[in-house]
Scaffold this motif. Structure first.
Motif, PDB file in Angstrom:
ATOM      1  N   ARG A  72      -6.437   3.679   5.406  1.00 13.30           N
ATOM      2  CA  ARG A  72      -5.573   4.407   4.481  1.00 13.30           C
ATOM      3  C   ARG A  72      -4.103   4.399   4.904  1.00 13.30           C
ATOM      4  O   ARG A  72      -3.207   4.439   4.057  1.00 13.30           O
ATOM      5  CB  ARG A  72      -6.076   5.853   4.372  1.00 13.30           C
ATOM      6  CG  ARG A  72      -5.375   6.670   3.316  1.00 13.30           C
ATOM      7  CD  ARG A  72      -5.882   8.108   3.299  1.00 13.30           C
ATOM      8  NE  ARG A  72      -7.268   8.239   2.867  1.00 13.30           N
ATOM      9  CZ  ARG A  72      -7.664   8.213   1.603  1.00 13.30           C
ATOM     10  NH1 ARG A  72      -6.775   8.041   0.637  1.00 13.30           N
ATOM     11  NH2 ARG A  72      -8.948   8.352   1.301  1.00 13.30           N
ATOM     12  N   ASP A  73      -3.849   4.387   6.207  1.00 17.05           N
ATOM     13  CA  ASP A  73      -2.464   4.496   6.666  1.00 17.05           C
ATOM     14  C   ASP A  73      -1.755   3.157   6.782  1.00 17.05           C
ATOM     15  O   ASP A  73      -0.578   3.106   7.157  1.00 17.05           O
ATOM     16  CB  ASP A  73      -2.406   5.230   8.010  1.00 17.05           C
ATOM     17  CG  ASP A  73      -3.195   4.514   9.104  1.00 17.05           C
ATOM     18  OD1 ASP A  73      -3.944   3.561   8.782  1.00 17.05           O
ATOM     19  OD2 ASP A  73      -3.058   4.907  10.271  1.00 17.05           O
ATOM     20  N   ALA A  74      -2.427   2.051   6.474  1.00 16.51           N
ATOM     21  CA  ALA A  74      -1.763   0.736   6.522  1.00 16.51           C
ATOM     22  C   ALA A  74      -0.705   0.660   5.431  1.00 16.51           C
ATOM     23  O   ALA A  74      -0.837   1.256   4.352  1.00 16.51           O
ATOM     24  CB  ALA A  74      -2.789  -0.373   6.338  1.00 16.51           C
ATOM     25  N   LEU A  75       0.350  -0.101   5.690  1.00 14.57           N
ATOM     26  CA  LEU A  75       1.452  -0.214   4.735  1.00 14.57           C
ATOM     27  C   LEU A  75       1.319  -1.441   3.833  1.00 14.57           C
ATOM     28  O   LEU A  75       1.822  -1.441   2.711  1.00 14.57           O
ATOM     29  CB  LEU A  75       2.786  -0.259   5.486  1.00 14.57           C
ATOM     30  CG  LEU A  75       3.099   0.996   6.310  1.00 14.57           C
ATOM     31  CD1 LEU A  75       4.418   0.819   7.055  1.00 14.57           C
ATOM     32  CD2 LEU A  75       3.146   2.232   5.409  1.00 14.57           C
TER      33      LEU A  75
ATOM     34  N   ALA B  41      -1.868   6.547   0.932  1.00  7.24           N
ATOM     35  CA  ALA B  41      -1.536   7.215   2.194  1.00  7.24           C
ATOM     36  C   ALA B  41      -1.596   8.734   2.068  1.00  7.24           C
ATOM     37  O   ALA B  41      -1.901   9.428   3.041  1.00  7.24           O
ATOM     38  CB  ALA B  41      -0.147   6.784   2.649  1.00  7.24           C
ATOM     39  N   ASP B  42      -1.312   9.240   0.862  1.00  7.88           N
ATOM     40  CA  ASP B  42      -1.275  10.689   0.660  1.00  7.88           C
ATOM     41  C   ASP B  42      -2.645  11.279   0.324  1.00  7.88           C
ATOM     42  O   ASP B  42      -2.770  12.485   0.156  1.00  7.88           O
ATOM     43  CB  ASP B  42      -0.306  11.033  -0.477  1.00  7.88           C
ATOM     44  CG  ASP B  42       1.137  10.706  -0.122  1.00  7.88           C
ATOM     45  OD1 ASP B  42       1.439  10.616   1.085  1.00  7.88           O
ATOM     46  OD2 ASP B  42       1.951  10.527  -1.042  1.00  7.88           O
ATOM     47  N   GLY B  43      -3.671  10.435   0.230  1.00  8.31           N
ATOM     48  CA  GLY B  43      -4.992  10.892  -0.181  1.00  8.31           C
ATOM     49  C   GLY B  43      -5.734  11.634   0.911  1.00  8.31           C
ATOM     50  O   GLY B  43      -5.244  11.777   2.042  1.00  8.31           O
ATOM     51  N   PRO B  44      -6.933  12.110   0.605  1.00  8.05           N
ATOM     52  CA  PRO B  44      -7.717  12.885   1.577  1.00  8.05           C
ATOM     53  C   PRO B  44      -8.065  12.068   2.811  1.00  8.05           C
ATOM     54  O   PRO B  44      -8.469  10.911   2.710  1.00  8.05           O
ATOM     55  CB  PRO B  44      -8.979  13.273   0.792  1.00  8.05           C
ATOM     56  CG  PRO B  44      -9.046  12.308  -0.356  1.00  8.05           C
ATOM     57  CD  PRO B  44      -7.647  11.939  -0.677  1.00  8.05           C
ATOM     58  N   THR B  45      -7.906  12.661   3.958  1.00  6.99           N
ATOM     59  CA  THR B  45      -8.070  11.926   5.222  1.00  6.99           C
ATOM     60  C   THR B  45      -9.474  12.035   5.794  1.00  6.99           C
ATOM     61  O   THR B  45      -9.782  11.380   6.784  1.00  6.99           O
ATOM     62  CB  THR B  45      -7.074  12.452   6.267  1.00  6.99           C
ATOM     63  OG1 THR B  45      -7.297  13.867   6.436  1.00  6.99           O
ATOM     64  CG2 THR B  45      -5.645  12.225   5.814  1.00  6.99           C
TER      65      THR B  45
ATOM     66  N   LEU C 193       0.858  -1.183   0.000  1.00  8.95           N
ATOM     67  CA  LEU C 193       0.000   0.000   0.000  1.00  8.95           C
ATOM     68  C   LEU C 193       0.901   1.241   0.000  1.00  8.95           C
ATOM     69  O   LEU C 193       1.946   1.237  -0.610  1.00  8.95           O
ATOM     70  CB  LEU C 193      -0.956  -0.054   1.189  1.00  8.95           C
ATOM     71  CG  LEU C 193      -1.807  -1.328   1.273  1.00  8.95           C
ATOM     72  CD1 LEU C 193      -2.642  -1.327   2.542  1.00  8.95           C
ATOM     73  CD2 LEU C 193      -2.701  -1.487   0.050  1.00  8.95           C
ATOM     74  N   GLY C 194       0.495   2.307   0.646  1.00  6.08           N
ATOM     75  CA  GLY C 194       1.287   3.528   0.639  1.00  6.08           C
ATOM     76  C   GLY C 194       1.066   4.327  -0.636  1.00  6.08           C
ATOM     77  O   GLY C 194       0.058   4.189  -1.321  1.00  6.08           O
ATOM     78  N   GLY C 195       2.031   5.178  -0.960  1.00  6.94           N
ATOM     79  CA  GLY C 195       1.916   6.004  -2.155  1.00  6.94           C
ATOM     80  C   GLY C 195       0.714   6.930  -2.064  1.00  6.94           C
ATOM     81  O   GLY C 195       0.451   7.561  -1.040  1.00  6.94           O
ATOM     82  N   ALA C 196      -0.048   6.997  -3.163  1.00  4.64           N
ATOM     83  CA  ALA C 196      -1.195   7.912  -3.220  1.00  4.64           C
ATOM     84  C   ALA C 196      -2.315   7.498  -2.278  1.00  4.64           C
ATOM     85  O   ALA C 196      -3.170   8.324  -1.948  1.00  4.64           O
ATOM     86  CB  ALA C 196      -1.712   7.992  -4.654  1.00  4.64           C
TER      87      ALA C 196
END
Length: 460
Positions: free
Chosen positions: A373-376, A362-366, A357-360
């Motif tokens: 969303r923050d899982a790796l 993790a960087d997306g709207p929270t 995961l990660g990339g966009a």
């Protein structure tokens, strides 16, 4: 349910008023119309309305309300829980509403509520555009996106819901509305992960991204190479640019041209690198994996829409899936992941998958109700088999995978990867704070819980 005479009269009117076909128990075609992807699902709706337009959907929903029927919504029919069907319910079947219209200058695409990923991908391909979609071509776009949405391009372009611009919806009262960031914004927020709880999505507008090139490396190794290979894969992906995606996949050797005949039907460990770019760029990322001795490979540039069909799951088999979203992929987790492959059902279409995961993502709207969303990494045991005698063994294997990785679980989960695992898992998939807010939206738009065949949110 209304008295039989009233029901019969209302059904006759529905048949007359609907542009599409209507099926009821006993009708020729009824059994075909109630068949879904997961062969374990055998439900008998009161009626199935195969809608051809938004007006048909309005007619069908009002018919259901008149007879006090609950409503199930069928898009792709790919849900492992069989959410497209309900015993004694009205099924609003959207499959005929699968038109896709691409707006290249606006980098947007309008998708009918019954479209599947192949409809979307094939329409976008001539324009060298794409948006995050599922990992097979037969997944329904509507259910995928409204549930949050994960796919091969999510590290590059974000979750499916991150690309949602607007939704046309028919409510539980049979009214039409549009939800965007400006119009009905609280409902629009809820549709970023809240699934089909709030109405029938007759069309969605999605953001599209330039994708002039796409390439993959699918490398197959003996299963005993798993511990070494998975460590290399982890290190590769954690250093890779967001254009790189893929997964670690234990699988039964498929009867594909690139797989030696003697390995077909045997357990293999696989490393898949997908790349939103050229083959040359992908090879630079995948080089450490290419350097490990392997028994089969498919390394090539290809159309993204063609790749989406490559790992399609055969319909009609028995399915049981789940997932855990993870804080990382340390050696201990990788060893547990590899060890559990030894008990996966082989030969079957079952896949034992670990996604980066990660990339966009993790960087997306929270602000949206997608707490994973923050899982790796995410583990996705995907059991598929044919013989009902294997039901207990296959379900237990999925549960064992989850138990193995529990020490690294974030506690959150992507609900489209799960079946009916109870209200606690629904809360884990939406977030406790979000769930309270979602319940208020549910109360506003569906206070009677007409749309309950889903990862259900009870009206507050």
């Amino acid at each position: 349910m209304a008295p039989l005479s009233k029901a019969g009269t209302a059904l006759a009117v529905l048949r007359e008023d609907l542009s599409g076909e209507v099926f009821a128990p006993g009708d020729p075609g009824y059994d075909d119309a109630r068949t879904v992807f997961n062969g374990m699902i055998d439900r008998r709706p009161a009626a199935i309305a195969q809608c051809e337009s938004e007006a048909d959907v309005v007619t069908a929903v009002r018919f259901a309300r008149e007879l006090d029927l609950h409503v199930a919504v069928r898009g792709g029919g790919h849900s492992v829980a069989g959410n497209a069907l309900g015993d004694g319910a009205l099924v609003v079947d959207l499959r005929r509403m699968n038109e896709v219209t691409v707006h290249p200058a606006a980098k947007a695409v309008r998708v009918g509520g019954g479209a599947v990923m192949s409809d979307l991908d094939r329409a976008c391909a001539p324009h060298a555009l794409a948006t995050t979609g599922g990992r097979v071509s037969t997944t329904g776009v509507g259910g995928l996106v409204l549930g949050g949405g994960s796919g091969w391009l999510d590290r590059a372009f974000g979750l499916c819901a991150d690309n949602l611009i607007g939704v046309d919806l028919v409510t539980a009262e049979g009214e039409t509305l549009t939800a965007t960031a400006q119009d009905n914004p609280e409902l629009f927020w809820a549709l970023h992960g809240g699934g089909g709880n709030f109405g029938v999505a007759t069309a969605l507008t999605l953001r599209a991204h330039p994708l002039p090139a796409f390439a993959i490396a699918l490398l197959l190794y003996p299963p005993e190479s798993g511990p070494e290979m998975t460590r290399v894969y982890r290190d590769v992906m954690e250093a890779a640019p967001p254009e790189a995606g893929g997964g670690l996949i234990y699988m039964t050797g498929p009867p594909a041209p690139f797989v030696p005949p003697e390995l077909v039907g045997t357990l293999l460990s696989g490393a898949l690198v997908t790349y939103a770019g050229t083959e040359e760029e992908m090879r630079k990322v995948a080089q450490p994996l290419l350097s490990i001795p392997h028994v089969a490979e498919l390394v090539t540039a290809m159309e993204y829409a063609d790749f989406q069909c490559m790992l399609d799951d055969p319909p009609g088999l028995r399915n049981y899936w789940s997932a855990e979203y993870l804080t990382g992929a340390p050696d201990e987790l990788l060893d547990a992941f590899c060890a559990r492959a030894a008990s996966m059902p082989v030969p079957t279409p079952t896949q034992h998958v670990l996604f980066p995961l990660g990339g966009a993502i993790a960087d997306g709207p929270t602000e949206y109700p997608v707490p994973y969303r923050d899982a790796l990494w995410a583990v996705h045991p995907f059991a598929v088999w044919e013989d009902p005698a294997d039901d207990d063994r296959c379900r237990q294997w999925v549960k064992d995978v989850r138990a193995d990785v529990e020490p690294w679980s974030t506690g959150a989960v992507y609900l489209n990867f799960t079946g009916d695992e109870g209200p606690e898992r629904v809360a884990a998939g939406l977030g406790a704070e979000n769930l309270r807010r979602l319940a208020a939206v549910k109360r506003q738009y569906d206070p009677d819980n007409v749309f309950r065949f889903n990862h259900n949110i009870k009206p507050a």
